[in-house]
Design an enzyme around this catalytic site. Structure first.
Site, PDB file in Angstrom:
ATOM      1  CE  LYS A  13      -2.015  -1.187   4.022  1.00  0.00           C
ATOM      2  NZ  LYS A  13      -1.126  -2.546   4.273  1.00  0.00           N
ATOM      3  NE  ARG A  85      -4.232  -0.769  10.104  1.00  0.00           N
ATOM      4  CZ  ARG A  85      -3.390  -0.664   9.560  1.00  0.00           C
ATOM      5  NH1 ARG A  85      -3.289   0.673   9.047  1.00  0.00           N
ATOM      6  NH2 ARG A  85      -2.247  -1.503   9.476  1.00  0.00           N
ATOM      7  NE  ARG A 119       8.157  -2.902   6.163  1.00  0.00           N
ATOM      8  CZ  ARG A 119       6.605  -2.697   6.413  1.00  0.00           C
ATOM      9  NH1 ARG A 119       6.173  -2.049   5.429  1.00  0.00           N
ATOM     10  NH2 ARG A 119       6.072  -3.243   7.417  1.00  0.00           N
ATOM     11  NE  ARG A 152       6.433  -0.824  10.185  1.00  0.00           N
ATOM     12  CZ  ARG A 152       5.234  -0.629   9.416  1.00  0.00           C
ATOM     13  NH1 ARG A 152       5.254  -0.020   8.211  1.00  0.00           N
ATOM     14  NH2 ARG A 152       4.180  -1.223   9.360  1.00  0.00           N
ATOM     15  NE  ARG A 163       2.098  -4.997  11.285  1.00  0.00           N
ATOM     16  CZ  ARG A 163       3.265  -4.926  10.484  1.00  0.00           C
ATOM     17  NH1 ARG A 163       4.349  -5.714  10.619  1.00  0.00           N
ATOM     18  NH2 ARG A 163       3.132  -4.106   9.313  1.00  0.00           N
TER      19      ARG A 163
HETATM   20  P1  AP5 Z   1       4.806  -1.607   1.656  1.00  0.00           P
HETATM   21  O1  AP5 Z   1       4.658  -0.690   0.607  1.00  0.00           O
HETATM   22  O2  AP5 Z   1       5.698  -0.994   3.068  1.00  0.00           O
HETATM   23  O3  AP5 Z   1       3.526  -2.428   2.460  1.00  0.00           O
HETATM   24  P2  AP5 Z   1       2.418  -1.670   3.177  1.00  0.00           P
HETATM   25  O4  AP5 Z   1       1.097  -2.400   2.781  1.00  0.00           O
HETATM   26  O5  AP5 Z   1       2.330  -0.159   3.273  1.00  0.00           O
HETATM   27  O6  AP5 Z   1       2.787  -2.514   4.491  1.00  0.00           O
HETATM   28  P3  AP5 Z   1       2.627  -1.960   6.067  1.00  0.00           P
HETATM   29  O7  AP5 Z   1       3.476  -2.849   6.792  1.00  0.00           O
HETATM   30  O8  AP5 Z   1       3.279  -0.615   6.150  1.00  0.00           O
HETATM   31  O9  AP5 Z   1       1.294  -1.819   6.302  1.00  0.00           O
HETATM   32  P4  AP5 Z   1       0.532  -2.161   7.515  1.00  0.00           P
HETATM   33  O10 AP5 Z   1      -1.000  -1.784   7.336  1.00  0.00           O
HETATM   34  O11 AP5 Z   1       0.799  -3.259   8.290  1.00  0.00           O
HETATM   35  O12 AP5 Z   1       1.130  -0.884   8.618  1.00  0.00           O
HETATM   36  P5  AP5 Z   1       0.797   0.450   9.004  1.00  0.00           P
HETATM   37  O13 AP5 Z   1       2.015   1.358   8.768  1.00  0.00           O
HETATM   38  O14 AP5 Z   1      -0.505   1.139   8.023  1.00  0.00           O
HETATM   39  O15 AP5 Z   1       5.964  -2.793   1.294  1.00  0.00           O
HETATM   40  C1  AP5 Z   1       6.418  -3.751   2.096  1.00  0.00           C
HETATM   41  C2  AP5 Z   1       7.558  -4.161   1.590  1.00  0.00           C
HETATM   42  O16 AP5 Z   1       7.573  -4.924   0.470  1.00  0.00           O
HETATM   43  C3  AP5 Z   1       8.604  -3.145   1.468  1.00  0.00           C
HETATM   44  O17 AP5 Z   1       9.903  -3.439   1.691  1.00  0.00           O
HETATM   45  C4  AP5 Z   1       8.448  -2.688  -0.101  1.00  0.00           C
HETATM   46  O18 AP5 Z   1       9.781  -2.190  -0.681  1.00  0.00           O
HETATM   47  C5  AP5 Z   1       8.374  -4.229  -0.662  1.00  0.00           C
HETATM   48  N1  AP5 Z   1       7.429  -4.158  -1.801  1.00  0.00           N
HETATM   49  C6  AP5 Z   1       6.518  -3.262  -1.817  1.00  0.00           C
HETATM   50  N2  AP5 Z   1       5.558  -3.776  -3.226  1.00  0.00           N
HETATM   51  C7  AP5 Z   1       6.454  -4.691  -3.654  1.00  0.00           C
HETATM   52  C8  AP5 Z   1       6.402  -5.634  -4.987  1.00  0.00           C
HETATM   53  N3  AP5 Z   1       5.476  -5.123  -5.742  1.00  0.00           N
HETATM   54  N4  AP5 Z   1       7.398  -6.512  -5.043  1.00  0.00           N
HETATM   55  C9  AP5 Z   1       8.375  -6.668  -4.219  1.00  0.00           C
HETATM   56  N5  AP5 Z   1       8.582  -6.164  -3.066  1.00  0.00           N
HETATM   57  C10 AP5 Z   1       7.616  -5.109  -2.750  1.00  0.00           C
HETATM   58  O19 AP5 Z   1       0.444   0.446  10.384  1.00  0.00           O
HETATM   59  C11 AP5 Z   1       1.084  -0.115  11.357  1.00  0.00           C
HETATM   60  C12 AP5 Z   1       0.700   0.335  12.706  1.00  0.00           C
HETATM   61  O20 AP5 Z   1       0.050   1.613  13.071  1.00  0.00           O
HETATM   62  C13 AP5 Z   1      -0.510  -0.774  12.870  1.00  0.00           C
HETATM   63  O21 AP5 Z   1      -0.386  -1.909  13.138  1.00  0.00           O
HETATM   64  C14 AP5 Z   1      -1.471  -0.141  14.025  1.00  0.00           C
HETATM   65  O22 AP5 Z   1      -0.831  -0.317  15.218  1.00  0.00           O
HETATM   66  C15 AP5 Z   1      -1.240   1.636  13.787  1.00  0.00           C
HETATM   67  N6  AP5 Z   1      -2.355   1.977  12.728  1.00  0.00           N
HETATM   68  C16 AP5 Z   1      -2.066   2.466  11.698  1.00  0.00           C
HETATM   69  N7  AP5 Z   1      -3.091   3.060  11.030  1.00  0.00           N
HETATM   70  C17 AP5 Z   1      -4.168   2.680  11.828  1.00  0.00           C
HETATM   71  C18 AP5 Z   1      -5.694   3.053  11.980  1.00  0.00           C
HETATM   72  N8  AP5 Z   1      -6.094   3.444  10.960  1.00  0.00           N
HETATM   73  N9  AP5 Z   1      -6.353   2.582  13.009  1.00  0.00           N
HETATM   74  C19 AP5 Z   1      -5.477   1.740  14.146  1.00  0.00           C
HETATM   75  N10 AP5 Z   1      -4.283   1.673  14.085  1.00  0.00           N
HETATM   76  C20 AP5 Z   1      -3.538   2.215  13.176  1.00  0.00           C
END
Ligand code: AP5
Length: 208
Positions: A13, A85, A119, A152, A163
């Protein structure tokens, strides 16, 4: 364009939001990035949410809705990465603004787990790397700002498992919520980031 990106941890994402934001000059809002920044800077918000992030649990809806209501203001366009979410968050968003599309990433758990294990992130500027798909030029050093790269905190195996469970229980049901509103589009998240990006642009082509 008002777009929501929905998908399990590591599904890409953030990577796709960044590409769209750059090409079309649309503001990207990532709740994960905002919360991590707050923790890193030890702000009041950061102190309130730190434990949730570390444990892979969702931050309470009231905190998130409050934060997003400040961020969204009267914006005419945005890409939301990581919000909503939960159902209460989706309802809160709906009360504030309309959404053009919700794009749900589809790919096997094995692929996302492998991506998360590779990552590396820059704690200073937030740049995201992959050890195989998008490695930094110098080992463990950020291309953008020269700081050290890290795993991370919530990319540890046990936290990743948590997660995923939280995603399945709290976030996956949003697909039905948006399907009923006829704005849900599924995106095949397999393949390189550029391949996925081409598919994503096709899906939303009548809005960008
Ligand atoms: P990346 O693009 O970083 O993936 P992502 O989907 O953004 O992954 P996240 O782990 O950031 O998502 P998440 O939803 O768990 O965490 P968030 O930060 O929102 O890609 C991942 C890896 O793959 C990277 O190394 C990238 O380079 C690689 N990659 C990408 N595309 C690729 C491809 N096509 N091929 C190969 N490699 C590829 O949330 C973190 C925490 O914050 C949550 O657990 C929660 O505690 C809190 N939080 C955030 N938002 C909320 C909310 N709305 N409500 C409540 N708590 C929240």
């Amino acid at each position: 364009m008002k777009l929501v990106l929905l998908g399990p941890p590591g599904s890409g994402k953030g990577t796709q939001a960044e590409k769209l934001s750059k090409e079309f000059n649309i503001l990207k809002i990532s709740t994960g990035d905002i919360l991590r920044d707050a923790v890193h800077s030890n702000t009041e918000l950061g102190r309130r949410v730190k434990e949730y992030l570390l444990k892979g649990r969702l931050v309470p809806d009231e905190i998130i809705l409050d934060l997003m209501s400040q961020k969204l203001g009267n914006l005419k366009g945005f890409i939301l990465d990581g919000f909503p979410r939960t159902l209460p968050q989706a309802i809160g968003l709906e009360k504030r603004t309309d959404i053009d599309f919700v794009v749900a990433f589809v790919l096997p758990n094995t692929t996302v787990i492998s991506r998360l294990s590779k990552r590396r992130v820059c704690i200073k500027c937030g740049a995201v790397y992959s050890l195989d798909a998008n490695p930094p030029l110098r080992k463990n050093i950020c291309d953008r700002c020269g700081s050290k790269l890290r795993i991370r905190d919530d990319d540890k195996k046990s936290t990743i498992r948590k997660r995923f469970l939280v995603y399945k229980r709290e976030t996956k049901p949003l697909e039905d919520f948006y399907k009923k509103k006829k704005i849900l589009r599924y995106l095949d998240g397999n393949g390189s980031a550029d391949e996925v990006y081409r598919r994503l642009k096709k899906l939303i082509s009548n809005k960008v």
